[in-house]
Design an enzyme around this catalytic site. Structure first.
Site, PDB file in Angstrom:
ATOM      1  N   ASP A  99       0.872  -1.181   0.000  1.00 34.56           N
ATOM      2  CA  ASP A  99       0.000   0.000   0.000  1.00 34.56           C
ATOM      3  C   ASP A  99       0.907   1.228   0.000  1.00 34.56           C
ATOM      4  OD1 ASP A  99      -2.140   1.660  -0.030  1.00 34.56           O
ATOM      5  OD2 ASP A  99      -2.958   1.057   1.910  1.00 34.56           O
ATOM      6  N   CYS A 144       0.368   4.983   1.370  1.00 26.08           N
ATOM      7  CA  CYS A 144      -0.776   5.029   2.278  1.00 26.08           C
ATOM      8  C   CYS A 144      -0.514   6.118   3.325  1.00 26.08           C
ATOM      9  CB  CYS A 144      -0.952   3.683   2.950  1.00 26.08           C
ATOM     10  SG  CYS A 144      -2.415   3.588   3.991  1.00 26.08           S
ATOM     11  N   ILE A 190     -13.030   7.388   6.299  1.00 26.13           N
ATOM     12  CA  ILE A 190     -13.305   8.830   6.216  1.00 26.13           C
ATOM     13  C   ILE A 190     -14.071   9.198   7.477  1.00 26.13           C
ATOM     14  CG2 ILE A 190     -14.448  10.698   4.949  1.00 26.13           C
ATOM     15  CD1 ILE A 190     -14.320   8.879   2.454  1.00 26.13           C
ATOM     16  N   PRO A 213      -3.944   8.807  13.867  1.00 25.39           N
ATOM     17  CA  PRO A 213      -5.313   8.408  14.207  1.00 25.39           C
ATOM     18  C   PRO A 213      -5.338   7.321  15.266  1.00 25.39           C
ATOM     19  CG  PRO A 213      -4.618   7.314  12.199  1.00 25.39           C
ATOM     20  CD  PRO A 213      -3.490   8.234  12.591  1.00 25.39           C
ATOM     21  N   HIS A 225       2.305   6.063  13.214  1.00 26.00           N
ATOM     22  CA  HIS A 225       1.276   6.396  12.214  1.00 26.00           C
ATOM     23  C   HIS A 225      -0.130   6.157  12.743  1.00 26.00           C
ATOM     24  CE1 HIS A 225       0.592   2.149  11.647  1.00 26.00           C
ATOM     25  NE2 HIS A 225      -0.033   2.284  10.491  1.00 26.00           N
ATOM     26  N   LYS A 231     -16.399   3.404   6.627  1.00 24.03           N
ATOM     27  CA  LYS A 231     -15.446   2.320   6.385  1.00 24.03           C
ATOM     28  C   LYS A 231     -15.792   1.610   5.080  1.00 24.03           C
ATOM     29  CE  LYS A 231     -12.638   1.639  10.043  1.00 24.03           C
ATOM     30  NZ  LYS A 231     -11.188   1.386   9.956  1.00 24.03           N
TER      31      LYS A 231
END
Length: 416
Positions: free
Chosen positions: A86, A89, A181, A321, A345, A415
């Site tokens: 990814d 990302c 989001i 997050p 991260h 999600k």
């Protein structure tokens, strides 16, 4: 034999000495540090081209090839699996002029508007009709693709297998897994938009292709490694040059992907009619946490691979997050050289997805996400908050790496 030592002078990190290799410096005080992740870091630290040491962030956990939550500075070689599949990302977040008291009591229509505006999830095994891709690419997205297309064509011309799959129609789409989001509130009641995604299918193809190419090269050169996923590309080889070009392109794609989604979310919220007119009143923070970059550390120009880590140079803004039911943080880097100017991260997984599905029920997930407008079904139980480390402990363990600019709590979460 390895030993974990601490200096007489208190430090925020612990050091694991690796005979025949470089040390591992781990910011893990007060957070779980699984044995499997430790063993993986030790294998990595024994490679001959690692610069100074390997840094492990407090969200560290076992990953494929390289540990997630690791920072790897190298001289003369690059490990494709350490970057992962990814590629690029990362996160983007922006503060809006909206206030908490301007949000409607029922947040379900806002979630529905976001879900309608941004393709997410995956169906049809990613083939034609996949709901996670565009059927008709919006004009803005098509324009963005034209700025990426020529460099992509050059990469595919050298390595045609990379071109066999979705590319433009994933631009501005979310994906699955831990990508999300969110609408969040900070301590002052300001509404933020925050999202997490990467380079989607095309980045996955690039990563997978070069990981296998590196493994093939190792076999050709009779290089024996303790883990095949540590296969590397030596600087000066054609494959090294091609990988750096491709991974740099995928990182551009990922950043563009996030910017397009942010714009789509802003437009979708404005179109609901449920909110007063609003703007972004704080510059968006757009940062990778799976990537490689050329940087200078301890007097040398090196390639820094951050797999599940964010650049936290002095003054750099970043995003850390939590989980679907935990706080998140906007942070400013302190430029700590010991971590190669990096931070975590996120919270980091405390268990595998399979273990989370065995351990937690939908009822557990519903309780853990009370008050948040989000999915509450069996397919997202592996993303339930308790599957992650405690974000407060993670932040405490890296107090010497970042300072908190804003603390966010989500009220809406989408999600894939």
């Amino acid at each position: 034999m390895t030993t974990m030592t601490d200096s007489m002078t208190p430090r925020a990190y612990q050091t694991i000495n690796v005979p025949g290799g470089v040390p591992v410096k781990a910011w893990v005080r007060g957070v779980p540090f699984e044995a499997e992740a430790q063993a993986q870091l030790l294998r990595l630290a024994a490679l001959p081209f690692i610069h100074k040491w390997v840094a492990a962030m407090p969200d560290v956990h076992h990953g494929k090839g390289a540990t997630i939550g690791s920072v790897i500075a190298t001289k003369g070689a690059i490990i494709p699996a350490a970057v992962g599949v990814d590629i690029g990302c990362g996160m983007i977040a922006a503060r809006t002029s909206l206030r908490a008291d301007q949000l409607p009591d029922d947040l379900a229509p806002l979630r529905a508007a976001i879900e309608a505006a941004v393709p997410h999830g995956r169906t049809a095994n990613g083939g034609p009709g996949d709901r996670g891709a565009w059927h008709d690419l919006p004009a803005t997205h098509a324009t963005a693709w034209t700025e990426l297309a020529s460099d992509y064509a050059a990469i595919v011309a050298q390595h045609p297998k990379i071109g066999r799959g979705v590319q433009a129609t994933h631009l501005g789409t979310l994906g699955t897994g831990n990508h999300f989001i969110e609408l969040c509130l900070d301590e002052a009641g300001a509404v933020w938009i925050m999202l997490h995604s990467g380079s989607r299918g095309v980045g996955n193809r690039i990563g997978t292709y070069f990981i296998e190419l590196a493994k093939r090269d190792m076999r050709t050169w009779f290089v024996n490694l303790p883990d095949d996923d540590l296969a590397y590309l030596p600087e000066g080889t054609a494959h090294f040059v091609d990988y750096v070009r491709a991974v740099s392109w995928a990182q551009r794609y990922a950043a563009t992907n996030r910017s397009l989604m942010l714009a789509s979310v802003l437009a979708a919220l404005a179109a609901t009619g449920a909110l007063p007119a609003f703007t972004i009143d704080h510059e968006a923070v757009n940062c990778h946490h799976n990537y490689v970059a050329t940087e200078r550390h301890f007097g040398a120009d090196v390639l820094v691979t951050r797999k599940g880590a964010v650049r936290a140079g002095l003054g750099d803004l970043g995003i850390i997050p939590g989980s679907m039911g935990a706080k998140s943080y906007i942070v400013r880097g302190k430029g700590n050289p010991e971590s190669f100017c990096s931070c975590s991260h996120g919270a980091g997984r405390a268990m595998s997805r399979a273990e989370a599905k065995r351990r937690f029920t939908v009822a557990d997930h519903v309780a853990a996400t009370a008050g948040i407008e989000c999915r509450k079904d069996a397919d997202v139980v592996d993303e339930t908050p308790a599957a992650y480390k405690a974000i407060d402990a993670v932040m405490a363990a890296q107090a010497d790496l970042v300072e908190v600019v804003a603390t966010l709590r989500q009220v809406v979460c989408v999600k894939g």
